[in-house]
Structures are given as C-alpha cells and as structure tokens.
Scaffold this active site. Sequence first.
Site, PDB file in Angstrom:
ATOM      1  N   GLU A  17       0.860  -1.646  -0.172  1.00  0.00           N
ATOM      2  CA  GLU A  17       0.140  -0.391   0.030  1.00  0.00           C
ATOM      3  C   GLU A  17       1.040   1.329  -0.047  1.00  0.00           C
ATOM      4  O   GLU A  17       1.976   1.826   0.275  1.00  0.00           O
ATOM      5  CB  GLU A  17      -0.866  -0.137   1.119  1.00  0.00           C
ATOM      6  CG  GLU A  17      -1.828   1.061   1.013  1.00  0.00           C
ATOM      7  CD  GLU A  17      -2.885   1.281   2.500  1.00  0.00           C
ATOM      8  OE1 GLU A  17      -3.627   0.630   2.339  1.00  0.00           O
ATOM      9  OE2 GLU A  17      -2.689   1.917   3.211  1.00  0.00           O
ATOM     10  N   THR A  48      -4.020   4.883  -1.164  1.00  0.00           N
ATOM     11  CA  THR A  48      -5.211   5.423  -0.354  1.00  0.00           C
ATOM     12  C   THR A  48      -5.766   6.668  -1.037  1.00  0.00           C
ATOM     13  O   THR A  48      -5.706   7.944  -1.594  1.00  0.00           O
ATOM     14  CB  THR A  48      -4.745   5.965   1.604  1.00  0.00           C
ATOM     15  OG1 THR A  48      -3.604   6.485   0.841  1.00  0.00           O
ATOM     16  CG2 THR A  48      -4.055   4.107   1.416  1.00  0.00           C
ATOM     17  N   GLY A 108     -15.441   6.128   4.173  1.00  0.00           N
ATOM     18  CA  GLY A 108     -13.827   7.023   5.071  1.00  0.00           C
ATOM     19  C   GLY A 108     -14.583   7.003   6.338  1.00  0.00           C
ATOM     20  O   GLY A 108     -15.881   6.315   7.049  1.00  0.00           O
ATOM     21  N   ALA A 125     -20.324   2.599   3.047  1.00  0.00           N
ATOM     22  CA  ALA A 125     -19.906   1.767   1.811  1.00  0.00           C
ATOM     23  C   ALA A 125     -20.832   0.726   0.321  1.00  0.00           C
ATOM     24  O   ALA A 125     -20.061   0.745  -1.038  1.00  0.00           O
ATOM     25  CB  ALA A 125     -18.092   0.809   1.530  1.00  0.00           C
ATOM     26  N   TYR A 145     -12.687  -5.884   8.674  1.00  0.00           N
ATOM     27  CA  TYR A 145     -12.346  -6.014  10.479  1.00  0.00           C
ATOM     28  C   TYR A 145     -12.650  -6.360  10.935  1.00  0.00           C
ATOM     29  O   TYR A 145     -13.850  -7.335  11.414  1.00  0.00           O
ATOM     30  CB  TYR A 145     -13.594  -4.711  10.815  1.00  0.00           C
ATOM     31  CG  TYR A 145     -13.270  -3.771  10.127  1.00  0.00           C
ATOM     32  CD1 TYR A 145     -12.200  -2.672  10.363  1.00  0.00           C
ATOM     33  CD2 TYR A 145     -14.113  -3.181   9.084  1.00  0.00           C
ATOM     34  CE1 TYR A 145     -12.262  -1.701   9.777  1.00  0.00           C
ATOM     35  CE2 TYR A 145     -14.698  -1.891   8.005  1.00  0.00           C
ATOM     36  CZ  TYR A 145     -12.637  -1.495   7.839  1.00  0.00           C
ATOM     37  OH  TYR A 145     -13.114  -0.289   7.219  1.00  0.00           O
ATOM     38  N   LYS A 165     -22.972  -5.307   2.416  1.00  0.00           N
ATOM     39  CA  LYS A 165     -21.980  -5.026   1.303  1.00  0.00           C
ATOM     40  C   LYS A 165     -21.349  -5.902   0.664  1.00  0.00           C
ATOM     41  O   LYS A 165     -20.978  -5.361  -0.989  1.00  0.00           O
ATOM     42  CB  LYS A 165     -20.570  -4.775   2.334  1.00  0.00           C
ATOM     43  CG  LYS A 165     -19.732  -4.248   1.544  1.00  0.00           C
ATOM     44  CD  LYS A 165     -19.136  -2.779   2.365  1.00  0.00           C
ATOM     45  CE  LYS A 165     -17.813  -2.952   3.266  1.00  0.00           C
ATOM     46  NZ  LYS A 165     -16.852  -2.219   3.995  1.00  0.00           N
ATOM     47  N   GLN A 176      -8.545  -4.727   7.181  1.00  0.00           N
ATOM     48  CA  GLN A 176      -7.317  -3.934   8.352  1.00  0.00           C
ATOM     49  C   GLN A 176      -6.415  -4.947   8.665  1.00  0.00           C
ATOM     50  O   GLN A 176      -6.638  -6.178   9.795  1.00  0.00           O
ATOM     51  CB  GLN A 176      -8.794  -3.361   9.560  1.00  0.00           C
ATOM     52  CG  GLN A 176      -7.774  -2.438  10.235  1.00  0.00           C
ATOM     53  CD  GLN A 176      -9.157  -1.695  11.658  1.00  0.00           C
ATOM     54  OE1 GLN A 176      -9.526  -2.419  12.737  1.00  0.00           O
ATOM     55  NE2 GLN A 176      -9.811  -0.175  11.315  1.00  0.00           N
ATOM     56  N   GLN A 212       3.607   6.152  16.719  1.00  0.00           N
ATOM     57  CA  GLN A 212       3.061   7.098  15.775  1.00  0.00           C
ATOM     58  C   GLN A 212       1.849   5.148  16.003  1.00  0.00           C
ATOM     59  O   GLN A 212       0.237   5.342  15.718  1.00  0.00           O
ATOM     60  CB  GLN A 212       2.932   6.308  14.199  1.00  0.00           C
ATOM     61  CG  GLN A 212       2.839   6.209  13.455  1.00  0.00           C
ATOM     62  CD  GLN A 212       3.155   6.116  12.005  1.00  0.00           C
ATOM     63  OE1 GLN A 212       3.727   5.303  11.915  1.00  0.00           O
ATOM     64  NE2 GLN A 212       3.571   7.494  10.370  1.00  0.00           N
TER      65      GLN A 212
HETATM   66  P1  FAD Z   1     -18.682   0.190   5.781  1.00  0.00           P
HETATM   67  O1  FAD Z   1     -18.535  -0.927   5.901  1.00  0.00           O
HETATM   68  O2  FAD Z   1     -19.917   1.911   5.072  1.00  0.00           O
HETATM   69  O3  FAD Z   1     -18.826  -0.085   7.489  1.00  0.00           O
HETATM   70  C1  FAD Z   1     -18.956   1.526   9.009  1.00  0.00           C
HETATM   71  C2  FAD Z   1     -19.687   1.121   9.252  1.00  0.00           C
HETATM   72  O4  FAD Z   1     -21.090   1.220   8.828  1.00  0.00           O
HETATM   73  C3  FAD Z   1     -19.587  -0.305  10.539  1.00  0.00           C
HETATM   74  O5  FAD Z   1     -19.569  -0.232  11.883  1.00  0.00           O
HETATM   75  C4  FAD Z   1     -20.720  -1.290   9.807  1.00  0.00           C
HETATM   76  O6  FAD Z   1     -21.181  -2.285  10.476  1.00  0.00           O
HETATM   77  C5  FAD Z   1     -21.764  -0.021   9.648  1.00  0.00           C
HETATM   78  N1  FAD Z   1     -22.592  -0.326   8.851  1.00  0.00           N
HETATM   79  C6  FAD Z   1     -22.783  -0.591   7.317  1.00  0.00           C
HETATM   80  N2  FAD Z   1     -23.249  -0.763   6.922  1.00  0.00           N
HETATM   81  C7  FAD Z   1     -24.969  -0.524   7.677  1.00  0.00           C
HETATM   82  C8  FAD Z   1     -26.188   0.096   7.722  1.00  0.00           C
HETATM   83  N3  FAD Z   1     -26.884  -0.885   6.637  1.00  0.00           N
HETATM   84  N4  FAD Z   1     -26.696   0.058   9.125  1.00  0.00           N
HETATM   85  C9  FAD Z   1     -26.201   0.471  10.597  1.00  0.00           C
HETATM   86  N5  FAD Z   1     -24.871   0.314  10.112  1.00  0.00           N
HETATM   87  C10 FAD Z   1     -23.846  -0.280   8.812  1.00  0.00           C
HETATM   88  N6  FAD Z   1      -9.795   5.824   4.966  1.00  0.00           N
HETATM   89  C11 FAD Z   1      -9.551   6.488   4.141  1.00  0.00           C
HETATM   90  O7  FAD Z   1     -10.525   8.059   4.460  1.00  0.00           O
HETATM   91  N7  FAD Z   1      -8.946   6.507   2.947  1.00  0.00           N
HETATM   92  C12 FAD Z   1      -8.433   5.111   2.497  1.00  0.00           C
HETATM   93  O8  FAD Z   1      -8.060   4.964   2.310  1.00  0.00           O
HETATM   94  C13 FAD Z   1      -8.509   4.193   3.259  1.00  0.00           C
HETATM   95  N8  FAD Z   1      -8.392   2.711   2.811  1.00  0.00           N
HETATM   96  C14 FAD Z   1      -9.012   1.703   3.810  1.00  0.00           C
HETATM   97  C15 FAD Z   1      -8.496   0.308   3.665  1.00  0.00           C
HETATM   98  C16 FAD Z   1      -8.538  -0.260   4.240  1.00  0.00           C
HETATM   99  C17 FAD Z   1      -8.135  -1.938   4.406  1.00  0.00           C
HETATM  100  C18 FAD Z   1      -9.407  -0.506   5.643  1.00  0.00           C
HETATM  101  C19 FAD Z   1      -9.778  -1.220   6.473  1.00  0.00           C
HETATM  102  C20 FAD Z   1      -9.631   0.723   5.917  1.00  0.00           C
HETATM  103  C21 FAD Z   1      -9.258   1.942   4.985  1.00  0.00           C
HETATM  104  N9  FAD Z   1      -9.972   3.408   5.355  1.00  0.00           N
HETATM  105  C22 FAD Z   1      -9.494   4.125   4.743  1.00  0.00           C
HETATM  106  C23 FAD Z   1     -11.050   3.725   6.578  1.00  0.00           C
HETATM  107  C24 FAD Z   1     -12.187   3.722   7.029  1.00  0.00           C
HETATM  108  O9  FAD Z   1     -12.495   4.420   5.670  1.00  0.00           O
HETATM  109  C25 FAD Z   1     -13.044   3.835   8.154  1.00  0.00           C
HETATM  110  O10 FAD Z   1     -12.998   1.744   8.841  1.00  0.00           O
HETATM  111  C26 FAD Z   1     -14.928   3.853   7.916  1.00  0.00           C
HETATM  112  O11 FAD Z   1     -14.542   3.905   9.474  1.00  0.00           O
HETATM  113  C27 FAD Z   1     -15.682   2.957   7.315  1.00  0.00           C
HETATM  114  O12 FAD Z   1     -15.156   2.846   6.007  1.00  0.00           O
HETATM  115  P2  FAD Z   1     -15.724   1.280   5.665  1.00  0.00           P
HETATM  116  O13 FAD Z   1     -16.103   0.814   4.005  1.00  0.00           O
HETATM  117  O14 FAD Z   1     -15.307   0.045   6.295  1.00  0.00           O
HETATM  118  O15 FAD Z   1     -17.884   1.718   6.035  1.00  0.00           O
END
Ligand code: FAD
Length: 289
Positions: A17, A48, A108, A125, A145, A165, A176, A212
């Site tokens: 990455e 990212t 995000g 997402a 996660y 999703k 993660q 960090q």
């Molecule tokens: P989601 O899949 O939408 O989930 C977020 C939360 O909402 C979870 O708790 C889930 O259980 C909950 N949820 C989902 N759907 C529903 C629903 N229908 N009703 C109620 N709750 C729901 N961040 C950045 O800003 N830039 C990056 O480039 C970046 N890269 C990443 C790469 C990886 C591999 C990982 C693991 C994380 C990365 N992140 C990045 C961080 C990520 O944006 C955060 O962890 C963010 O808080 C969640 O993103 P997600 O896409 O997993 O969200």
Amino acid sequence: MKLSNLWQEKNVTLSFEAFPPKRDSDFDYVRFAVEQIAELKPDFMSVTYGAGGGTSAYTAEIARIVQAGHGVPALAHLTCVSSTRDRIHQELKHLQDAGVENILALRGDYPDGYDPTAPRDFRYAADLIREIREYGGFCIGAACYPEGHVESHSQEEDLIHLKEKVDCGVDFLTTQMFFDNSALYSFLFRAQRMGIDLPILAGIMPVTNATQMTRILSLSGTTLPTRFRMILDKFRDRPDAMKQAGIVYAAEQIVDLVANGVRGIHVYTMNKPDVAAKLRDSLSQVLDR
Ligand code: FAD
C-alpha cells in the site's frame, strides 16, 4: 489488469500500500518512494484516498505512475462519506482516464462536526459499491474488520453489514491490520458461515514506530497480543531495533498465514521502500508462487 483475475492465476499474492502526499510540495518525495516500492514488483499496489491527511487529488496520479510506469496493477481507494454523486462520477471518470481498473470502495471516517443523520448521497460503503457497479467497468474491493469495525456494537452486527456490502457486488475484501492471527482465522470462519465466499486479503502492518502505532491502534480498535506489546515496550525508544523487530514480527505473521492457506497478503508499507524490500526478501521462498 482486473484483480479478480489475479487469484485465478496465483496461489498467494503479495501487495503493498502507498499513500499520496499530504502537501503538494511532498509530491516528488512520495513519488520517489512509491516508484521504489513498485520496482519490488508486488502483485499489485493500492493507493489510499485522503487517509491520514493525504491529498485525494493525487490518488489517480500515483496509481497511474505505478501502473503505466512500472507495470504493477493499481488499486485506487475511494471514499464517499463527504462526497456527492456528481463528485464520485468525476472521480470514476478520472480513474478510468488514468487506466485504473480496480477500486477499493470505502465509506471513509466521519470528518469533525459531521452529522450522520443529515440527508446524503452516500451513507455507507455499500451505497458507493452500488454506484460503481452501475457505472460499470471496475473490479471492486471493500474493507473488512477481523475484530469488528470500531463503531459496531458487536462483531456479529458488523458481519451482517459486511454481508450486505458484499452482496452489492464486491469482488474481494481487504482486512484492517491485525496482530493476532487467531483473530483473522476466527473472522474467516464466521465470514464463511455467513456465506461470504470471495478472496479475503490479510492486511499486515510492519510496525516501525511505536509512538505512531499507539495512536493508530486507539483509532482503529485493533487489539495487541501480549507478545507484541512486550516488543513495543522493549524497543519503543530504540528506533532501529523497533524497525527490525516490527519487520520480523510481520514476517512471522505472514509465514503463519500462508501456512494456514491465506491466499492474499496486503502489506501496509507506509511509503517505506526499505521496509517493503526487507519483508519481501525475508519471504522470498515462502511466497514463491
Ligand atoms: P462501511 O462498510 O460503510 O461500514 C462502516 C460502519 O457502518 C461499520 O461499523 C458497519 O458495520 C456499519 N454499517 C454498514 N452498513 C450499515 C447499515 N446498513 N446500517 C447500520 N450500520 C451499517 N479511509 C480513508 O479515508 N481512505 C482510505 O484510503 C482508506 N483505506 C482503507 C483501507 C482498508 C483496507 C481499511 C480496512 C480501511 C481503510 N480506510 C480508509 C478507513 C475506512 O474508511 C474506515 O474504517 C471507515 O470508518 C469505514 O469504512 P468502510 O468502508 O469499512 O465503511
């Protein structure tokens, strides 16, 4: 190249990455580091989007450099929580123009002062994944996660949302970071029981800076096994020793994962070519695919 084809061709993939520069003035420095990492010829590199203050405008550009300049397939991250449908369409066009075929679709993190109940084009997402699917032409990955997302009430609830999703049209998942492989094995077992049957790449972070790390851990909710906590405590004030120990720990995690049948290792290399190179070299036979 679409990453969905990769796991048909290879037994185990190794990917790295990179993150875009935080300031425009850092671009040349970041570009140099990313190009050195690309020269190690990982199976693909992810870039990212806006994470940790990175400039989102550079994601497509870094992905283009990795792919066109070094022949390494790129995976561009894209977040939707602060975006609109129009802006997402612009980003997708931009990525397509840069030759990018793979997107990691993310919600995000909420920015400060964000009201999650206000009307939005994208709430999760899953909404972005549907939008990209409809737009067409991309292989789509998503985040997962092993220990549950930090906002989730339980791992079970998080897994239910993960399944929703995945059903929106995801081709693969990246986890993660985790420091206890048993957390991943337990997650893989539960995901399989839920009917999640697609490549899941294990996200591994070689820890090279203890301070960090403490900050990242508190934000992500990742737990530390005692064995690793002892290493952080012992070497936190000796940067070279910490770096060496962090790389060895990550290498041991990867050996165990590969031995147990994990087919994708994604390393959070944090723009550090020396760390990526040492890790790759120490695994050259283990990852001989
Ligand atoms: P989601 O899949 O939408 O989930 C977020 C939360 O909402 C979870 O708790 C889930 O259980 C909950 N949820 C989902 N759907 C529903 C629903 N229908 N009703 C109620 N709750 C729901 N961040 C950045 O800003 N830039 C990056 O480039 C970046 N890269 C990443 C790469 C990886 C591999 C990982 C693991 C994380 C990365 N992140 C990045 C961080 C990520 O944006 C955060 O962890 C963010 O808080 C969640 O993103 P997600 O896409 O997993 O969200």
